[in-house]
Design a protein around this motif. Structure first.
Motif, PDB file in Angstrom:
ATOM      1  N   HIS A 146       0.842  -1.197   0.000  1.00 30.81           N
ATOM      2  CA  HIS A 146       0.000   0.000   0.000  1.00 30.81           C
ATOM      3  C   HIS A 146       0.876   1.246   0.000  1.00 30.81           C
ATOM      4  O   HIS A 146       2.099   1.185   0.203  1.00 30.81           O
ATOM      5  CB  HIS A 146      -0.920   0.005   1.228  1.00 30.81           C
ATOM      6  CG  HIS A 146      -0.191  -0.056   2.536  1.00 30.81           C
ATOM      7  ND1 HIS A 146       0.120   1.067   3.289  1.00 30.81           N
ATOM      8  CD2 HIS A 146       0.309  -1.121   3.239  1.00 30.81           C
ATOM      9  CE1 HIS A 146       0.754   0.713   4.382  1.00 30.81           C
ATOM     10  NE2 HIS A 146       0.894  -0.614   4.391  1.00 30.81           N
ATOM     11  N   ASP A 147       0.236   2.377  -0.220  1.00 26.64           N
ATOM     12  CA  ASP A 147       0.932   3.660  -0.161  1.00 26.64           C
ATOM     13  C   ASP A 147       1.177   4.044   1.299  1.00 26.64           C
ATOM     14  O   ASP A 147       0.465   3.600   2.207  1.00 26.64           O
ATOM     15  CB  ASP A 147       0.098   4.740  -0.855  1.00 26.64           C
ATOM     16  CG  ASP A 147       0.830   6.067  -0.931  1.00 26.64           C
ATOM     17  OD1 ASP A 147       1.839   6.147  -1.630  1.00 26.64           O
ATOM     18  OD2 ASP A 147       0.382   7.015  -0.256  1.00 26.64           O
ATOM     19  N   GLN A 148       2.179   4.887   1.510  1.00 27.03           N
ATOM     20  CA  GLN A 148       2.534   5.261   2.880  1.00 27.03           C
ATOM     21  C   GLN A 148       1.412   6.014   3.586  1.00 27.03           C
ATOM     22  O   GLN A 148       1.326   5.976   4.812  1.00 27.03           O
ATOM     23  CB  GLN A 148       3.805   6.120   2.884  1.00 27.03           C
ATOM     24  CG  GLN A 148       5.097   5.347   2.714  1.00 27.03           C
ATOM     25  CD  GLN A 148       5.345   4.873   1.295  1.00 27.03           C
ATOM     26  OE1 GLN A 148       4.686   5.340   0.359  1.00 27.03           O
ATOM     27  NE2 GLN A 148       6.289   3.969   1.103  1.00 27.03           N
ATOM     28  N   ASN A 149       0.550   6.684   2.831  1.00 27.21           N
ATOM     29  CA  ASN A 149      -0.540   7.445   3.436  1.00 27.21           C
ATOM     30  C   ASN A 149      -1.845   6.657   3.513  1.00 27.21           C
ATOM     31  O   ASN A 149      -2.870   7.217   3.927  1.00 27.21           O
ATOM     32  CB  ASN A 149      -0.784   8.737   2.646  1.00 27.21           C
ATOM     33  CG  ASN A 149       0.381   9.704   2.750  1.00 27.21           C
ATOM     34  OD1 ASN A 149       0.997   9.818   3.804  1.00 27.21           O
ATOM     35  ND2 ASN A 149       0.688  10.391   1.658  1.00 27.21           N
ATOM     36  N   GLU A 150      -1.831   5.409   3.119  1.00 25.09           N
ATOM     37  CA  GLU A 150      -3.033   4.582   3.147  1.00 25.09           C
ATOM     38  C   GLU A 150      -3.032   3.659   4.354  1.00 25.09           C
ATOM     39  O   GLU A 150      -1.968   3.222   4.813  1.00 25.09           O
ATOM     40  CB  GLU A 150      -3.145   3.744   1.868  1.00 25.09           C
ATOM     41  CG  GLU A 150      -3.371   4.553   0.607  1.00 25.09           C
ATOM     42  CD  GLU A 150      -3.459   3.667  -0.619  1.00 25.09           C
ATOM     43  OE1 GLU A 150      -3.384   2.435  -0.460  1.00 25.09           O
ATOM     44  OE2 GLU A 150      -3.592   4.200  -1.733  1.00 25.09           O
ATOM     45  N   TYR A 151      -4.230   3.358   4.837  1.00 27.54           N
ATOM     46  CA  TYR A 151      -4.351   2.417   5.942  1.00 27.54           C
ATOM     47  C   TYR A 151      -4.367   0.995   5.380  1.00 27.54           C
ATOM     48  O   TYR A 151      -5.096   0.705   4.426  1.00 27.54           O
ATOM     49  CB  TYR A 151      -5.626   2.677   6.735  1.00 27.54           C
ATOM     50  CG  TYR A 151      -5.768   1.780   7.945  1.00 27.54           C
ATOM     51  CD1 TYR A 151      -5.151   2.099   9.145  1.00 27.54           C
ATOM     52  CD2 TYR A 151      -6.509   0.603   7.885  1.00 27.54           C
ATOM     53  CE1 TYR A 151      -5.281   1.285  10.259  1.00 27.54           C
ATOM     54  CE2 TYR A 151      -6.639  -0.215   8.992  1.00 27.54           C
ATOM     55  CZ  TYR A 151      -6.021   0.127  10.174  1.00 27.54           C
ATOM     56  OH  TYR A 151      -6.135  -0.693  11.266  1.00 27.54           O
ATOM     57  N   PRO A 152      -3.591   0.075   5.965  1.00 28.38           N
ATOM     58  CA  PRO A 152      -3.554  -1.304   5.439  1.00 28.38           C
ATOM     59  C   PRO A 152      -4.741  -2.131   5.953  1.00 28.38           C
ATOM     60  O   PRO A 152      -4.755  -2.561   7.113  1.00 28.38           O
ATOM     61  CB  PRO A 152      -2.227  -1.846   5.987  1.00 28.38           C
ATOM     62  CG  PRO A 152      -1.980  -1.060   7.239  1.00 28.38           C
ATOM     63  CD  PRO A 152      -2.587   0.295   7.036  1.00 28.38           C
ATOM     64  N   PHE A 153      -5.738  -2.332   5.107  1.00 30.40           N
ATOM     65  CA  PHE A 153      -6.889  -3.166   5.471  1.00 30.40           C
ATOM     66  C   PHE A 153      -6.537  -4.631   5.193  1.00 30.40           C
ATOM     67  O   PHE A 153      -6.921  -5.223   4.182  1.00 30.40           O
ATOM     68  CB  PHE A 153      -8.120  -2.736   4.682  1.00 30.40           C
ATOM     69  CG  PHE A 153      -8.706  -1.441   5.149  1.00 30.40           C
ATOM     70  CD1 PHE A 153      -9.523  -1.393   6.271  1.00 30.40           C
ATOM     71  CD2 PHE A 153      -8.421  -0.260   4.485  1.00 30.40           C
ATOM     72  CE1 PHE A 153     -10.062  -0.192   6.714  1.00 30.40           C
ATOM     73  CE2 PHE A 153      -8.956   0.936   4.915  1.00 30.40           C
ATOM     74  CZ  PHE A 153      -9.778   0.978   6.035  1.00 30.40           C
ATOM     75  N   ILE A 154      -5.817  -5.204   6.131  1.00 27.61           N
ATOM     76  CA  ILE A 154      -5.321  -6.571   5.946  1.00 27.61           C
ATOM     77  C   ILE A 154      -6.470  -7.565   5.937  1.00 27.61           C
ATOM     78  O   ILE A 154      -6.451  -8.540   5.177  1.00 27.61           O
ATOM     79  CB  ILE A 154      -4.316  -6.909   7.063  1.00 27.61           C
ATOM     80  CG1 ILE A 154      -3.165  -5.909   7.009  1.00 27.61           C
ATOM     81  CG2 ILE A 154      -3.803  -8.326   6.938  1.00 27.61           C
ATOM     82  CD1 ILE A 154      -2.156  -6.084   8.090  1.00 27.61           C
ATOM     83  N   GLU A 155      -7.483  -7.325   6.753  1.00 27.15           N
ATOM     84  CA  GLU A 155      -8.585  -8.271   6.826  1.00 27.15           C
ATOM     85  C   GLU A 155      -9.417  -8.283   5.553  1.00 27.15           C
ATOM     86  O   GLU A 155     -10.129  -9.255   5.274  1.00 27.15           O
ATOM     87  CB  GLU A 155      -9.485  -7.953   8.027  1.00 27.15           C
ATOM     88  CG  GLU A 155     -10.281  -6.664   7.923  1.00 27.15           C
ATOM     89  CD  GLU A 155      -9.515  -5.425   8.349  1.00 27.15           C
ATOM     90  OE1 GLU A 155     -10.147  -4.408   8.656  1.00 27.15           O
ATOM     91  OE2 GLU A 155      -8.263  -5.473   8.371  1.00 27.15           O
ATOM     92  N   ASP A 156      -9.335  -7.205   4.758  1.00 27.80           N
ATOM     93  CA  ASP A 156     -10.142  -7.111   3.544  1.00 27.80           C
ATOM     94  C   ASP A 156      -9.380  -7.554   2.293  1.00 27.80           C
ATOM     95  O   ASP A 156      -9.905  -8.322   1.480  1.00 27.80           O
ATOM     96  CB  ASP A 156     -10.647  -5.680   3.358  1.00 27.80           C
ATOM     97  CG  ASP A 156     -11.610  -5.264   4.455  1.00 27.80           C
ATOM     98  OD1 ASP A 156     -12.243  -6.164   5.044  1.00 27.80           O
ATOM     99  OD2 ASP A 156     -11.725  -4.053   4.722  1.00 27.80           O
ATOM    100  N   ILE A 157      -8.157  -7.060   2.114  1.00 23.24           N
ATOM    101  CA  ILE A 157      -7.447  -7.287   0.850  1.00 23.24           C
ATOM    102  C   ILE A 157      -6.040  -7.827   1.063  1.00 23.24           C
ATOM    103  O   ILE A 157      -5.194  -7.750   0.161  1.00 23.24           O
ATOM    104  CB  ILE A 157      -7.376  -5.983   0.016  1.00 23.24           C
ATOM    105  CG1 ILE A 157      -6.763  -4.848   0.846  1.00 23.24           C
ATOM    106  CG2 ILE A 157      -8.753  -5.584  -0.471  1.00 23.24           C
ATOM    107  CD1 ILE A 157      -6.597  -3.548   0.073  1.00 23.24           C
TER     108      ILE A 157
END
Length: 652
Positions: free
Chosen positions: A332-343
């Protein structure tokens, strides 16, 4: 007294029919317009002789107007369309952030004290429904013993076994059959149950404020039923544990990371940033950019990306919470939240997983071309993640806000809003029933979150291509495991097993940056040119003609209507005053009716031609010049005697 010339001028103004923009009626205005306009069709309607020819011109003119409106509407709709352009450029690319989590969020050995009661209840369910026992022999416990070990929490939401798709169920704790009421929600109806219908397992959730309001959640698979029931109670327990304690119960960077290389150089835990995920425990982000530095790479290929060896420690997994082994990663991008449970992408153990990336930047046009948002500032949903706006952030934040408003507490898997606290059974006994009901509405798009949240206009995407190979190989397994065990001997007091290890490589397949952007398909100049072409093609009309139409059909027509209303109101007022005073109608009032136009300010003297156009008065005829008296044509000479020369001529 008024001069005779001015009197004649005033009478002509009152009696002559006025044409043009000062016409007193709409019909006269339309006739004047058709005779003087530059659009040929309107003129032909007036000057054509014969009804058939006039009807044909009316039909042709109306058809041309309809075609113009249709074509102009098409032009307007196409004006708000966008064309997509793709630009590919070769350059040095910034490396994305890579977040890595162990699939097992917390060490099971550290969590046993918190989960002991829940684990006992789960083992009882397995023993009751499936005859599963960890001991050497199956020992059936009495009902009193089960009830003494369980808390009120498990008594209120026990596992149930349904019979023949009916609402008769066997209670896990009491072992008794009872009638279950409530709406049935089959959580995995897409899965075909090949076994007996008696294998249907689920649980019942009731409203704590109204015990008659209940919902049944059934599962065609016993594995899914037990896992869902376990996670339900697991979240209730974890919500009561402080964050600092949970961080200690999860994996440290030294526990998870064995080796690290980036761009051919060695790296360590200092290049990783920890953040705590409610469902995945401690996760570690490589190249997070928190220190203001973002790493980049100038060469593609697996040798110049990120290479890490992860220690999974399968033996310390929670057997009821997770059923797979490995790690989860997300790019992911540095400014994005990592939605690990989704993607998130799962990484196997005893394997080398290579993830090749293609980088794409996308840019969409905002309103009126599309319904996207630039920064999310126009979305009436508070961003709970402290990261740049995305559709996922909006949806999760919207649901969490609805959860706090409806249930009085926050759902454990998402960040806390200001002033709220996570749900647990001690403070919020009704939260489970409320959560499941709310989640059902969210999935059915009844909460309004999907209608409020919009896509972001700008976003970055890394398309991933995954390949897997056996690792370590059979011939290198022995020495590699020994070396890794020696390197980490101070932290791992046993010989490593290859099923506890996972090799991960993340790299750019090439350095081609793809930039996809939307551009307006039409500009204002092109739109006006297309409008002019349509008007000239169908009506031989120009911009001046359009201005003329606006003037005649809107300004002049409105002024005529307002003038007529004013005259009627004025006449009514004068008649009312006359009736009150008892005066008879004046002749001047009668003369000013008909074609009188008081706004005409033409001061030119009348001509002979205009005088001839004066209508003959019907009442009170004006005095005219009397016919000539032909007797006056007789010659009366002033001479008393006839001249001699005339006499001679007369005699001859």
């Amino acid at each position: 007294a008024m001069a005779p010339g001015k009197k004649i001028t005033a009478r002509i103004k009152r009696t002559l029919p006025v044409k043009g923009p000062q016409a007193p009626t709409l019909s006269e205005l339309m006739r004047w317009y058709c005779l003087n306009t530059n659009t040929h069709g309107c003129r032909r309607i007036v000057v054509s002789r014969g009804r058939l020819r006039r009807f044909i011109w009316i039909l042709l003119t109306l058809s041309a107007v309809g075609l113009i409106l249709w074509q102009c509407a098409e032009l307007l709709m196409n004006y708000y369309s966008a064309s997509v352009s793709v630009t590919v450029q070769f350059q040095k690319l910034p490396f994305p952030a890579v977040t890595i989590c162990n699939i097992n969020p917390y060490k099971y050995s550290s969590m046993k004290d918190y989960l002991s009661e829940l684990d006992k209840e789960t083992k009882k369910a397995l023993e009751t429904f499936y005859g599963f026992s960890e001991g050497k022999s199956k020992v059936r416990r009495s009902v009193d013993e089960w009830n003494s070990t369980g808390s009120d929490f498990f008594k209120q939401i026990p596992l149930l076994k349904f019979e023949d798709l009916s609402k008769t169920a066997t209670d896990l704790r009491s072992g008794q059959k009872r009638k279950i009421e409530g709406s049935v929600f089959h959580k995995d109806s897409s899965i075909v149950n090949s076994g007996d219908s008696n294998d249907i397992i689920g649980f019942q959730l009731c409203d704590a404020n109204n015990s008659s309001e209940c919902a049944l959640y059934t599962f065609s698979s016993g594995v899914n039923a037990i896992q869902e029931w376990y996670k339900l109670h697991y979240m209730n327990i974890m919500a009561q544990i402080p964050l600092e304690t949970k961080e200690k119960l999860s994996y440290s960077a030294d526990d998870l990371l064995l080796t690290c290389f980036f761009d051919g150089l060695s790296c360590d835990k200092r290049h990783f940033t920890r953040f705590h995920h409610p469902l995945h425990g401690n996760c570690y982000t490589f190249n997070s950019g928190e220190n203001g530095t973002i790493l980049s790479t100038s060469t593609g290929g697996s040798e110049y990306g990120l290479q890490v060896v992860l220690y999974i420690d399968e033996a310390d997994y929670n057997p009821f919470l997770v059923t797979s082994t490995g790690a989860k990663i997300i790019v992911h991008d540095q400014n994005e939240y990592p939605f690990i449970e989704d993607i998130g992408t799962e990484i196997e153990t005893a394997a080398a997983t290579s993830i090749g990336m293609h980088f794409t930047r996308s840019r969409k046009l905002s309103k009126p071309y599309s319904d996207c948002t630039e920064t999310g500032a126009d979305i009436p949903v508070e961003n709970l993640y402290n990261k740049s706006y995305s559709l996922q952030i909006c949806l999760h934040s919207c649901f969490q806000k609805a959860m706090v408003d409806s249930c009085g507490c926050a759902q454990y898997a998402q960040p806390l809003p200001a002033g709220a606290e996570y749900c647990n059974y001690k403070k919020n006994p009704n939260w489970m029933y409320c959560y499941y009901r709310l989640h059902e509405k969210f999935v059915k798009e009844q909460l309004g979150c999907q209608q409020i949240c919009k896509d972001a206009c700008s976003f970055k995407e890394w398309a991933l291509t995954t390949s897997i190979a056996q690792w370590p190989s059979t011939v290198s397994e022995d020495w590699m495991l020994r070396v890794l065990s020696w390197d980490k001997g101070q932290k791992i007091n046993k010989k490593l097993n290859k099923t506890d290890l996972a090799n991960l490589m993340v790299f750019y397949k090439d350095l081609n940056e793809r930039f996809i952007s939307e551009n307006p398909a039409n500009t204002l100049v092109i739109l006006l040119s297309n409008f002019g072409g349509q008007l000239g093609l169908w009506m031989s009309c120009s911009v001046v003609c359009v201005i003329e139409i606006v003037e005649v059909f809107f300004i002049d027509s409105l002024s005529i209507v307002m003038r007529r209303q004013w005259q009627k109101a004025k006449k009514w007022w004068n008649d009312r005053k006359r009736d009150q005073l008892g005066k008879p109608p004046q002749a001047s009032d009668l003369e000013r009716q008909g074609h009188d136009n008081p706004v005409c300010i033409d001061e030119d003297l009348p001509t002979f031609n205009t005088a001839l156009r004066l209508p003959l008065p019907q009442d009170n005829p004006l005095p005219r010049t009397p016919p000539p008296n032909y007797s006056t044509l007789r010659l009366e000479t002033a001479f008393t005697e006839q001249l001699p020369d005339t006499l001679e001529v007369g005699q001859h």
